[in-house]
Every structure is written in structure tokens, then in C-alpha cells.
Design an enzyme around this catalytic site. Structure first.
Site, mmCIF file in Angstrom:
data_model
loop_
_atom_site.group_PDB
_atom_site.id
_atom_site.type_symbol
_atom_site.label_atom_id
_atom_site.label_comp_id
_atom_site.label_asym_id
_atom_site.label_seq_id
_atom_site.Cartn_x
_atom_site.Cartn_y
_atom_site.Cartn_z
ATOM 1 N N LYS A 256 39.075 42.523 4.909
ATOM 2 C CA LYS A 256 38.108 41.428 4.964
ATOM 3 C C LYS A 256 38.534 40.343 3.986
ATOM 4 C CE LYS A 256 33.467 40.296 3.286
ATOM 5 N NZ LYS A 256 32.252 40.823 2.620
ATOM 6 N N ASP A 261 31.854 33.319 -0.058
ATOM 7 C CA ASP A 261 30.691 33.732 0.726
ATOM 8 C C ASP A 261 29.414 33.208 0.093
ATOM 9 O OD1 ASP A 261 28.949 34.927 2.459
ATOM 10 O OD2 ASP A 261 29.072 36.903 1.512
ATOM 11 N N LYS A 268 22.677 33.023 -0.257
ATOM 12 C CA LYS A 268 22.540 33.926 -1.389
ATOM 13 C C LYS A 268 21.830 33.230 -2.541
ATOM 14 C CE LYS A 268 26.886 36.489 -0.653
ATOM 15 N NZ LYS A 268 26.332 37.849 -0.589
ATOM 16 N N ASP A 279 35.146 37.791 -2.610
ATOM 17 C CA ASP A 279 34.716 38.514 -1.414
ATOM 18 C C ASP A 279 35.869 38.728 -0.435
ATOM 19 O OD1 ASP A 279 32.670 39.915 -0.201
ATOM 20 O OD2 ASP A 279 32.031 38.230 1.026
ATOM 21 N N ASP A 338 24.478 36.559 6.185
ATOM 22 C CA ASP A 338 25.134 37.118 5.002
ATOM 23 C C ASP A 338 25.699 38.515 5.264
ATOM 24 O OD1 ASP A 338 26.082 37.050 2.402
ATOM 25 O OD2 ASP A 338 24.233 37.870 1.550
ATOM 26 N N GLU A 340 28.258 39.103 7.079
ATOM 27 C CA GLU A 340 29.335 38.433 7.808
ATOM 28 C C GLU A 340 30.656 39.184 7.798
ATOM 29 O OE1 GLU A 340 30.876 38.155 4.029
ATOM 30 O OE2 GLU A 340 28.773 37.930 4.619
ATOM 31 N N ARG A 342 31.435 42.265 8.270
ATOM 32 C CA ARG A 342 31.591 43.189 9.397
ATOM 33 C C ARG A 342 31.948 42.439 10.686
ATOM 34 N NH1 ARG A 342 25.666 45.293 8.279
ATOM 35 N NH2 ARG A 342 26.444 44.619 6.247
#
Length: 492
Positions: A256, A261, A268, A279, A338, A340, A342
Site C-alpha cells: 500500500k 492520507d 481525519k 501511510d 478513510d 482507502e 484496502r
């Protein structure tokens, strides 16, 4: 830091081991005699117990030319494995880094096992890591003074040969750490792609890049949906190391790479959001692993795939309630933008297993805050459909000191991501089993291919660790774990 192997010491600082209950090694005993008992007195006046990671320093000792003597603990001699030697090397270097010492010469108590010397050097290298690229006014006395770690061995040639393999791992860890440490205004998807090419192509890794047009043509709606609110173009980077037999199925590693993010429309909280530059830690681990495998000329075919995006709020950003079609053809209802990572992995995993038909797939991601609640910073969470693969990974985790802990998946959890309007939704049921819900979501994109998902949200980014091998923030977690898995179980 420069690593040297020699048959005699030349450093201004000498480092010698002791064992549990402050039992001195032969080199430490010899120095204690030369210095008139200075080591014994220093130990008595300190809390040094000889346990792994313990350090005590004697400055300007009489009877020797060295400016310093450092005694480091190895614990029980029978338990002194590679991880203990790594921690020892790291503890000494961390202690000396800013003291004014220039070169430390390690005596390893007559150790003839060149692997132990190399692992000590690996620990020393990891402890010396700093990210000072943007510190323009750092005063000279704040910069590390320690430049060289020297290891006194009986067979210099054999030690250098052993170190060559571990040096490649050290380089891979550094690459991963540097990537995580970079700010998002420097390391956005296309810049990240350029960095990968610069690092890996010269090592013989083949690089292929898919831009948004190519991914749109393929149908990667899940990955592209995450990045559609950013002005930065999303990328899919494919890395190939062909070190094994021709025609042999590759091992596949997927990461990933959310370069920043914000959470998107599901924004967030502002406090701590700066850490979301990290991230992309899963992708960094994959890049670092490919660096390590290529650097040590691993006898294996390996594929690394990283999905690189930014998750930003914008008038064009993905909304809660949207439905996207993934590369697999499966549709996904977006309940929270959020969740995201996956979505990025869904298309990357499907692309990898469909195109390369690998022996197995392992994905890494800073995926869920829930894994921190479950395991803290001590273990990464693993989820798998293959017992043998996860057992091998668990043993590799213990051997590399990058430990993992298996958590369950199954039909009772899978049902929780069923959607009433699409094939699935990108969240489970509220706050319960959040890491598991993410894992069963990913499992829907690997068919029956042997697969492990590693959630590194607690291990890939970490501050305040007492492990001297770890810097503050980007740890490079996953490189040593996966390199160990490959070298112990899958190299020809």
C-alpha cells in the site's frame, strides 16, 4: 557508517562483551587487567548486568591507548543468537554516536562465526541511521561523530563475504526508512516512481509503471477512486527481480502506497495528521525488500507491486456512498473514504495474481488503527488463507526480530462486509474487528492463491522505541522479515 573487518583493532574506542551476572568475556578480562580493574569498578558503580543491550563506558582508561572502553551485554552465552548480536552492535553505536568517538573496534570474544560478526554490523548500521536531509543549520557538535564500526575477526575475508549479504539487507532497510521519512510534498506518486527507478534499476531490477490512463483502461476503479481528489497522478509500479530459474513462478509482494492520507471527504482529525506521510510504509517495505534481494543477488524470482496514490479532499474526491468497480469486476460501496488502503490493494492484488500467477502473495499495509489497539507496536498482525506460509512467516519473524501475530479470518467475519447495494462495502460492522474486516475484504481479491496480509500500522511507524536498532518514526519494518522468509524457505 563505514563497516570494517580486521584482525587487529585500530579504533579510538574498544567494545568488549560481558554476559549475564556481569561475567566478563576473555577480551573484557584482558582489558580489565591492563587497566588495573577499571572495567570491574565501572560495572560495580553502575547498573550494568550483562544483559542483552546493556552498555557501560569507561572514559580515558589507564594502561591502554584507547580513549574509551565500552562493555556491552550479550545475556546468557547459550542464548546469544543473531538478534542478540544485532542489539549489542546497535546499543554500542547508539551510545557512542554523538560522544566524539570516531571509530569503535568490536571484540566478539573469539567468535569465529562470521555470521555473528555480520549481524553485529547490521545492528550497528541500523542504529547509525539518521534522516537529516532537510536539517540545514545542524551544528557540528550535534552531528554524529562516529564514522566507523570495526570488527576484529580471525578470518577477515570470510567476514567480508558474510557481510556482503547482510549489507544488502541494511541497504534495503535504509531505502525503506528514507521513503517513509520523506515529506509528502517531496514524495508524491510520480516522484516516488522516479525514486524507485533510480534505486533499483542499477541493481538489475526491471521496472514497469502504469499511469492513470493505463489503469483506467484496465478497469482499476478501486485504486483510481482513492486518488481522484488529488492533483497528483496515481501510479502502479511493478518491480521484477529475476534471480531464480527461468520459468519458475515468482514470489509476489504487494504494498500500500498512500503517499499522504487526509482521509479524503471522511477527513481525519488534524492532530497528528502529519504522520500520514508514512501511510505508504507497506510500499516502502516492498521497495526495500526488492533492494535487498537484488543487492545480495538472491536466487529467486520475485515481483514487487506498489499502488501509489494521494487521498485528498477536493471537489472531485470520492464520496461516502459512491460505488466503484474494481479490476476484478466486483463492485464496492464506499462507506468511509478513510478506509482507502484496502481499495488500493484490491486492484493491486488482483492485478498481481492474474498477471503473474505467483507461488504466493504477501501484502503489507499501514492499514488499520485497530491493529494498534490489538497488538500495540510489538507485533504486526497477520491474516492468511495458508497455514504453511504463515507458519514460515512466523518463524522468519522470530529469526529477524520483526515479529508477527496471526489473527483469525473466516465466513462469520466475511459476511460483515456484504453490502445491500453492491458486492461488498469497504467497512465492517462499526468499530468491532476492524482489522479483520479489512483482511477479509482483501481476501476477496486473491481467489485461492496462497496469501498473507500483514498490517504494519503499529510496527511501520513508531516513536519512542527502546530497541536501539529503530529510529524515531519510519522503522523500515518488513524488509528484514521478508528477506529472512525468502532466504530461509524459498531460495533455490
Amino acid at each position: 557508517m563505514k563497516i570494517k573487518f580486521a584482525e587487529t583493532a585500530s579504533g579510538d574506542t574498544l567494545a568488549v562483551p560481558a554476559y549475564s551476572r556481569t561475567t566478563l568475556s576473555d577480551p573484557a578480562t584482558a582489558l580489565d587487567e591492563k587497566t588495573g580493574g577499571a572495567i570491574s569498578r565501572a560495572i560495580k558503580a553502575s547498573r550494568f548486568k550483562g544483559e542483552a543491550g546493556d552498555v557501560v563506558e569507561i572514559v580515558s582508561p589507564n594502561g591502554v591507548d584507547a580513549a574509551r572502553i565500552v562493555v556491552f551485554g550479550l545475556g546468557e552465552s547459550k542464548d546469544a543468537d543473531g538478534n542478540v548480536f544485532e542489539k549489542a552492535g546497535a546499543s554500542v553505536v547508539k551510545h557512542l554516536l554523538n560522544t566524539g568517538a570516531d571509530t569503535v573496534s568490536f571484540h566478539l570474544d573469539g567468535v569465529t562465526d562470521t555470521e555473528s560478526a555480520a549481524r553485529t554490523a547490521l545492528g550497528a548500521t541500523m542504529a547509525a541511521y539518521r534522516f537529516d536531509a532537510y536539517r540545514t543549520k545542524l551544528k557540528a557538535d550535534k552531528k554524529p561523530s562516529l564514522k566507523t564500526a570495526e570488527f576484529v575477526v580471525s578470518d577477515e575475508k570470510a567476514a567480508k563475504k558474510s557481510w556482503k549479504s547482510w549489507e544488502a539487507v541494511a541497504d534495503g532497510v535504509k531505502t525503506a526508512r528514507d521513503l517513509v521519512m520523506e515529506p509528502a510534498n517531496i514524495l508524491y506518486p510520480t516522484a516516488y516512481t522516479k525514486r524507485v527507478k533510480e534505486k533499483l534499476e542499477k541493481l538489475g531490477v526491471e521496472i514497469e509503471v502504469l499511469g492513470e490512463k493505463e489503469m483506467e483502461k484496465l478497469g482499476m476503479g478501486a485504486l483510481l477512486g482513492v486518488g481522484q481528489g488529488s492533483v497528483r497522478e496515481s501510479q502502479l509500479v511493478i518491480m521484477r527481480w529475476n534471480g531464480g530459474k527461468d520459468g519458475e513462478k515468482p514470489l509476489a509482494f504487494v504494498g500500500k502506497g498512500v503517499c499522504f492520507d487526509t482521509g479524503g471527504i471522511s477527513l481525519k482529525p488534524g492532530l497528528g495528521m502529519e504522520e500520514m506521510k508514512g501511510d505508504m510504509g507497506g510500499s516502502a517495505a516492498v521497495v526495500g525488500l526488492m533492494h535487498a534481494l537484488a543487492g545480495r543477488k538472491a536466487n529467486v524470482n520475485a515481483i514487487g507491486v506498489i499502488g501509489l496514490v494521494e487521498n485528498m479532499p477536493d471537489g472531485n474526491a470520492q464520496r461516502p456512498g459512491d460505488i466503484v468497480t474494481s479490476l476484478s469486476g466486483q463492485t464496492i460501496e464506499i462507506l468511509n473514504t478513510d478506509a482507502e488502503g484496502r481499495l488500493v490493494l484490491a486492484d493491486a492484488l488482483w492485478y498481481t495474481q492474474e498477471r503473474f500467477d505467483p507461488r504466493f502473495i504477501i501484502d503489507l499495509a499501514t492499514l488499520t488503527g485497530a491493529i494498534l489497539i490489538t497488538l500495540g507496536h510489538e507485533h504486526a498482525g497477520v491474516f492468511s488463507n495458508d497455514d504453511e506460509l504463515v507458519d514460515n512467516l512466523t518463524r522468519a519473524g522470530k529469526a529477524s526480530d520483526e515479529t508477527v501475530w496471526r489473527l483469525p479470518i473466516g465466513a462469520e467475519y466475511d459476511r460483515q462486509i456484504d453490502s445491500t447495494v453492491a458486492d461488498m462495502k469497504n467497512l465492517g460492522e462499526g468499530r468491532n474487528a476492524g482489522s479483520i474486516a479489512a483482511a477479509v475484504f482483501l481476501q476477496r481479491f486473491v481467489n485461492e492463491k496462497p496469501w498473507v496480509h500483514i498490517d504494519i500500522a503499529g510496527t511501520g511507524m513508531q516513536t519512542g522505541s527502546k530497541d536501539p536498532r529503530k529510529p524515531s518514526f519510519g522503522t523500515g519494518y518488513g524488509v528484514r522479515l521478508l528477506d529472512r522468509l525468502v532466504r530461509d524457505y524459498y531460495e533455490g
